[in-house]
Design a protein around this motif. Sequence first.
Motif, short mmCIF file in Angstrom:
data_model
loop_
_atom_site.label_atom_id
_atom_site.label_comp_id
_atom_site.label_asym_id
_atom_site.label_seq_id
_atom_site.Cartn_x
_atom_site.Cartn_y
_atom_site.Cartn_z
N THR A 18 4.49 -3.56 7.84
CA THR A 18 5.13 -2.37 8.02
C THR A 18 5.88 -2.35 9.25
N ARG A 123 11.66 3.42 8.31
CA ARG A 123 10.44 2.37 8.24
C ARG A 123 10.79 1.55 7.03
N VAL A 125 8.60 -1.08 4.59
CA VAL A 125 7.44 -1.67 4.13
C VAL A 125 7.58 -2.84 3.23
#
Length: 326
Positions: A18, A123, A125
């Motif tokens: 992450t 973000r 992931v």
Amino acid sequence: MPVTDVTTDAEALTLTLTADFAAPVERLWEAFTDPQQLERFWGPPGWPARFPEFDFTPGGRAVYYMTSPQGEKSYGSWEFLEIDAPRGFTVLDNFANADGAPLDGMPVMRVVFTFEPTAAGSRMVNVSHFASADALQQVVDFGAVEGSTMAINQLDRVLAGLREYAAGKATQTEILDDTHVRITRLIEGPIDLVWRAHQEPELLEKWMLGPDGWRMSVCEVDPAVGGKYRYEWEPIGDTEGERFGFDGETVLSEAPRRAVTTEHMTGTDYPSTLNDLNLEEEDGATLITLLIEYPDMQTRDIVLATGMTDGMEASYARLEGVLAGV
């Protein structure tokens, strides 16, 4: 650093990375789907990546390789299974040979890239799925956690752009681990000129001088692979200090982007370092990245304590003036 977490799950057979970025999802998507931008961060320090093939369509394939400082190449391939712009994509990731064909007996991973907005930007992931616990452990043992972390932590400068990334910064020195130090400096000037300035004696003599009060008295360079070089400096005027020098040879040369050389202090029995120079141009400015591999932590700390960064900054500032007159 962008990477906030790396987790392995032996029950779920996953490896999850992450990372958070101060850039919108659309900008993050662009960096991961443009091979020229991928090449600027996908390989960890010392193993820069190249993507000679990149067919970003469902069922399409990408082939990449990473090159060590000694010239060893490690190949991989992606088969694009799903694409959902700009939210993410899924690939089948294989260890490969030079033709991009999967290697027998090596793990195959289904890797899901997901991009989502956050209050501060975006973000990523990245979840890698494995067929067995042994396959997961094999990839971990290869150094995937450390390598992926160092690679993704290079993405900030790509997302921001080199000038914004380097704004207000002079020469930067980062300790990566016990034996590796990374030095970066943005130079106003095109990559071809910056490359020449590291290869041609008549240019080297004008800028690679360290602090004021020194001159380069010897500059012998054969930039071909296997070629030798020798530099010597001596104080001038009232400057205190003793004559010293370095010698070494070229291990790898990929003009105008990369040169790897050994470096040894002339006349001593000190161990050599391995200096991995990488150049990256954007909008007329070139980022110099020098990855130095020391034989041990003690040698690393002794060298850093000499004020090396300040001396390099003086030289790089002088280099910009030299390039302006070329």
